[in-house]
Design an enzyme around this catalytic site. Structure first.
Site: not given
Ligand code: GLN
Length: 202
Positions: A83, A182, A184
């Site tokens: 992410c 994710h 994790e």
């Molecule tokens: N929207 C977040 C960002 O721009 C990422 C979201 C996440 O890691 N769950 O970093």
């Protein structure tokens, strides 16, 4: 040469560090938090956690980790970004903040917050190359809009999914892996096990 007992760091400036440390430990590697350049120098691979990429970008500069990490990635350090971690590794970010810095390592263009805001977070099952069906949790997630010629697509949102079908959400370029979602958070250790294998073989 295969390193049977590597040490894998988790960038521990912000985000879901603890969950990644636990997943790596379950994958059979020594997992350590990384906050300083000396700690970064001692790891055989690095996880960049989920969280907020703009905050992590700022903290990378404050903790004087941005350049050392760029250098290690350029030298082939195995890395896995989930992410926000995917966003940090991407060569280019759409809908980022103008002052947000990139680590590089992954020749992709990602769109930040692509699935919508927090309320639009969702889950779906994906077919992940080399792993099989994976439950994917997306939280204000990016997707990959463009991949370079050396980048392998490992998973995309399936046609049946209500949102964003066909969007690329997992990629690999050499020893660098990234997922929009994710693993994790779901207790499914297979993506971390794949990364542990990448680190052992590197
Ligand atoms: N929207 C977040 C960002 O721009 C990422 C979201 C996440 O890691 N769950 O970093």
């Amino acid at each position: 040469m295969v390193n049977a007992s590597p040490t894998v760091g988790v960038l521990a400036l912000q985000g879901d560090v603890r969950e990644h440390l636990a997943a790596l430990t379950a994958a059979g590697v020594a997992a350590v938090p990384v906050r300083r350049a000396s700690e970064l120098a001692a790891v055989d691979g690095l996880v960049l956690p989920g969280g907020e990429s703009t905050t992590m970008s700022k903290l990378l500069e404050i903790f004087e980790l941005l350049e050392p990490l760029r250098e290690r990635l350029a030298d082939g350090l195995p890395a896995y970004g989930s992410c926000a971690g995917m966003i940090l590794l991407a060569g280019e970010v759409l809908d980022g903040r103008p002052d947000q810095r990139q680590l590089g390592g992954l020749d992709v263009v990602v769109r930040r917050n692509a699935f919508g805001r927090q309320v639009d977070s969702f889950e779906t099952d994906l077919d992940f190359t080399g792993i099989g069906s994976v439950r994917a949790v997306f939280i204000r997630a990016p997707w990959v809009e463009k991949v370079g010629s050396d980048v392998e697509v490992l998973a995309a949102v399936p046609e049946e999914a209500a949102q964003a079908s066909g969007r690329i959400v997992a990629v690999r370029q050499g020893n660098v892996l990234a997922t929009s979602f994710h693993p994790e958070l779901t207790g499914d250790g297979r993506v971390h096990a794949l990364f542990a294998d990448v680190v052992r073989a590197a």
